[in-house]
Design a protein around this motif. Structure first.
Motif, PDB file in Angstrom:
ATOM      1  N   LEU A  91       0.684  -1.294   0.044  1.00  0.00           N
ATOM      2  CA  LEU A  91      -0.102   0.102  -0.037  1.00  0.00           C
ATOM      3  C   LEU A  91       0.789   1.203   0.041  1.00  0.00           C
ATOM      4  N   ASP A  92       1.958   1.372   0.660  1.00  0.00           N
ATOM      5  CA  ASP A  92       2.765   2.329   0.630  1.00  0.00           C
ATOM      6  C   ASP A  92       3.361   2.595  -0.553  1.00  0.00           C
ATOM      7  N   LYS A  93       3.747   1.414  -1.297  1.00  0.00           N
ATOM      8  CA  LYS A  93       4.322   1.743  -2.913  1.00  0.00           C
ATOM      9  C   LYS A  93       3.447   2.385  -3.638  1.00  0.00           C
ATOM     10  N   GLY A  94       2.114   2.225  -3.309  1.00  0.00           N
ATOM     11  CA  GLY A  94       1.220   2.806  -4.265  1.00  0.00           C
ATOM     12  C   GLY A  94       0.136   1.966  -4.607  1.00  0.00           C
ATOM     13  N   ALA A  95      -0.070   0.742  -4.324  1.00  0.00           N
ATOM     14  CA  ALA A  95      -1.333  -0.324  -4.489  1.00  0.00           C
ATOM     15  C   ALA A  95      -2.421   0.184  -3.879  1.00  0.00           C
ATOM     16  N   ASP A  96      -3.748   0.411  -4.640  1.00  0.00           N
ATOM     17  CA  ASP A  96      -4.782   0.783  -4.169  1.00  0.00           C
ATOM     18  C   ASP A  96      -5.714  -0.202  -3.001  1.00  0.00           C
ATOM     19  N   ASP A  97      -5.359  -1.437  -3.415  1.00  0.00           N
ATOM     20  CA  ASP A  97      -5.786  -2.366  -2.467  1.00  0.00           C
ATOM     21  C   ASP A  97      -5.073  -3.723  -2.441  1.00  0.00           C
ATOM     22  N   TYR A  98      -5.287  -4.612  -1.319  1.00  0.00           N
ATOM     23  CA  TYR A  98      -4.227  -5.758  -0.987  1.00  0.00           C
ATOM     24  C   TYR A  98      -5.299  -6.990  -0.771  1.00  0.00           C
ATOM     25  N   LEU A  99      -5.223  -8.001  -1.369  1.00  0.00           N
ATOM     26  CA  LEU A  99      -6.129  -9.007  -1.154  1.00  0.00           C
ATOM     27  C   LEU A  99      -4.923 -10.362  -0.948  1.00  0.00           C
ATOM     28  N   VAL A 100      -5.380 -10.823   0.269  1.00  0.00           N
ATOM     29  CA  VAL A 100      -4.509 -11.924   0.547  1.00  0.00           C
ATOM     30  C   VAL A 100      -5.250 -13.376  -0.051  1.00  0.00           C
ATOM     31  N   LYS A 101      -4.066 -14.186  -0.778  1.00  0.00           N
ATOM     32  CA  LYS A 101      -4.631 -15.558  -0.994  1.00  0.00           C
ATOM     33  C   LYS A 101      -4.553 -16.478   0.186  1.00  0.00           C
ATOM     34  N   PRO A 102      -5.341 -17.361   0.116  1.00  0.00           N
ATOM     35  CA  PRO A 102      -6.463 -17.772  -0.902  1.00  0.00           C
ATOM     36  C   PRO A 102      -7.576 -16.852  -0.375  1.00  0.00           C
ATOM     37  N   PHE A 103      -8.265 -16.400  -1.456  1.00  0.00           N
ATOM     38  CA  PHE A 103      -9.574 -15.620  -1.442  1.00  0.00           C
ATOM     39  C   PHE A 103     -10.791 -16.238  -2.267  1.00  0.00           C
ATOM     40  N   GLU A 104     -11.908 -15.670  -2.001  1.00  0.00           N
ATOM     41  CA  GLU A 104     -13.220 -16.254  -2.542  1.00  0.00           C
ATOM     42  C   GLU A 104     -13.289 -15.105  -3.993  1.00  0.00           C
ATOM     43  N   LEU A 105     -13.624 -15.961  -4.965  1.00  0.00           N
ATOM     44  CA  LEU A 105     -13.891 -14.953  -6.203  1.00  0.00           C
ATOM     45  C   LEU A 105     -14.801 -14.007  -6.026  1.00  0.00           C
ATOM     46  N   ALA A 106     -15.924 -14.082  -5.248  1.00  0.00           N
ATOM     47  CA  ALA A 106     -16.837 -12.964  -4.849  1.00  0.00           C
ATOM     48  C   ALA A 106     -16.188 -11.708  -4.277  1.00  0.00           C
ATOM     49  N   GLU A 107     -15.243 -11.924  -3.415  1.00  0.00           N
ATOM     50  CA  GLU A 107     -14.514 -10.893  -2.607  1.00  0.00           C
ATOM     51  C   GLU A 107     -13.786 -10.141  -3.633  1.00  0.00           C
ATOM     52  N   LEU A 108     -12.965 -10.829  -4.526  1.00  0.00           N
ATOM     53  CA  LEU A 108     -12.228 -10.180  -5.556  1.00  0.00           C
ATOM     54  C   LEU A 108     -13.137  -9.312  -6.413  1.00  0.00           C
ATOM     55  N   LEU A 109     -14.185  -9.852  -6.931  1.00  0.00           N
ATOM     56  CA  LEU A 109     -15.151  -9.183  -8.005  1.00  0.00           C
ATOM     57  C   LEU A 109     -15.618  -7.949  -7.101  1.00  0.00           C
ATOM     58  N   SER A 110     -16.116  -7.974  -5.671  1.00  0.00           N
ATOM     59  CA  SER A 110     -16.605  -7.005  -4.964  1.00  0.00           C
ATOM     60  C   SER A 110     -15.407  -5.841  -5.032  1.00  0.00           C
ATOM     61  N   ARG A 111     -14.277  -6.141  -4.651  1.00  0.00           N
ATOM     62  CA  ARG A 111     -12.961  -5.298  -4.496  1.00  0.00           C
ATOM     63  C   ARG A 111     -12.902  -4.710  -5.795  1.00  0.00           C
ATOM     64  N   VAL A 112     -12.946  -5.241  -6.973  1.00  0.00           N
ATOM     65  CA  VAL A 112     -12.540  -4.658  -8.237  1.00  0.00           C
ATOM     66  C   VAL A 112     -13.795  -3.625  -8.668  1.00  0.00           C
ATOM     67  N   ARG A 113     -14.914  -4.192  -8.196  1.00  0.00           N
ATOM     68  CA  ARG A 113     -16.210  -2.987  -8.373  1.00  0.00           C
ATOM     69  C   ARG A 113     -15.809  -1.626  -7.600  1.00  0.00           C
ATOM     70  N   ALA A 114     -15.500  -1.909  -6.433  1.00  0.00           N
ATOM     71  CA  ALA A 114     -15.181  -0.865  -5.450  1.00  0.00           C
ATOM     72  C   ALA A 114     -13.975   0.039  -6.067  1.00  0.00           C
ATOM     73  N   LEU A 115     -13.183  -0.418  -6.303  1.00  0.00           N
ATOM     74  CA  LEU A 115     -12.048   0.189  -7.152  1.00  0.00           C
ATOM     75  C   LEU A 115     -12.269   1.092  -8.405  1.00  0.00           C
ATOM     76  N   ALA A 116     -13.369   0.239  -9.012  1.00  0.00           N
ATOM     77  CA  ALA A 116     -13.970   1.086 -10.242  1.00  0.00           C
ATOM     78  C   ALA A 116     -14.766   2.322  -9.885  1.00  0.00           C
ATOM     79  N   ARG A 117     -15.603   2.107  -8.913  1.00  0.00           N
ATOM     80  CA  ARG A 117     -16.441   3.271  -8.387  1.00  0.00           C
ATOM     81  C   ARG A 117     -15.559   4.081  -7.828  1.00  0.00           C
TER      82      ARG A 117
END
Length: 223
Positions: A91-117
């Motif tokens: 995050l300090d180097k400039g990422a907008d979000d950080y998702l730790v593996k393993p993760f559910e695809l539903a959570e990934l989609l939710s975070r992608v939509r949140a970043l787009a908004r």
């Protein structure tokens, strides 16, 4: 929305690609750092999904380079590195979000939509800007409530400019992503399409940045 997925795990990468494509997103998937760097140089993307542990290098180096050159592109790190120090470093180097593996695809989609908004005001279906409403599922565009009859290329040019409001989109990116090969190779094809688009939308919306590209300002007269 055009997404660059940088992930070397075959099963995970394919699962993410399918899940995003099912949501109507245009996904380019690469598995190595060098391929990711080439894609970023050659094409414009609306969002990057970045794995850190790549076969030919550390994704952190790509993140640092992207933030030096392309500040506005949202970046979501996907990594098995789950220590607090790793997350803070990303995050300090400039990422907008950080998702730790393993993760559910539903959570990934939710975070992608949140970043787009957050980055573009895009809810996955509709973009609205200065009286222009673009509805992605139907590819319908209205101008102050009236339907605008756009060609496929004109629609894509408008979508790219609206997704990057207040940011200049280069001629090269517009030509490569919005115009078919034969049209893109014509020297004045982009200018002709832009002239037609302006005529249909009304003057004063699309601004030319001479020698660089085009931009739509969020506010009239913005610079």
């Amino acid at each position: 929305m055009k997404i660059l997925l940088i992930e070397d795990d075959m099963d995970l990468g394919n699962g993410i690609r399918i899940a995003l494509a099912d949501q109507g997103m245009d996904v380019t998937w690469v598995r190595q750092l060098a391929d990711a760097q080439r894609q970023v140089e050659q094409r414009g993307f609306d969002l990057l999904l970045l794995d850190l542990g790549l076969p030919d290098g550390d994704g952190m180096s790509l993140l640092a380079a992207l933030r030096r050159e392309r500040e506005g592109v949202p970046i979501l790190i996907l990594s098995a590195r789950d220590a607090l120090s790793d997350r803070l470093q990303g995050l300090d180097k400039g990422a907008d979000d950080y998702l730790v593996k393993p993760f559910e695809l539903a959570e990934l989609l939710s975070r992608v939509r949140a970043l787009a908004r957050r980055s573009y005001g895009f809810d996955g279906e509709t973009l609205e800007l200065r009286g222009i409403v673009l509805h992605a599922p139907t590819r319908r565009v209205t101008v102050n409530g009236r339907a605008a009859d756009l060609t496929g290329s004109e629609y894509e040019l408008l979508r790219m400019l609206m997704m990057r409001a207040d940011r200049v989109v280069t001629r090269r990116a517009l030509e490569e992503q919005a115009l078919p090969g034969a049209q893109a190779n014509a020297s004045n094809s982009l200018d002709v399409h832009m002239a037609n688009l302006r005529r249909k939308l009304g003057e004063g919306l699309v601004r030319t940045v001479r020698g660089v590209g085009y931009v739509i300002d969020q506010r009239e007269g913005g610079r």
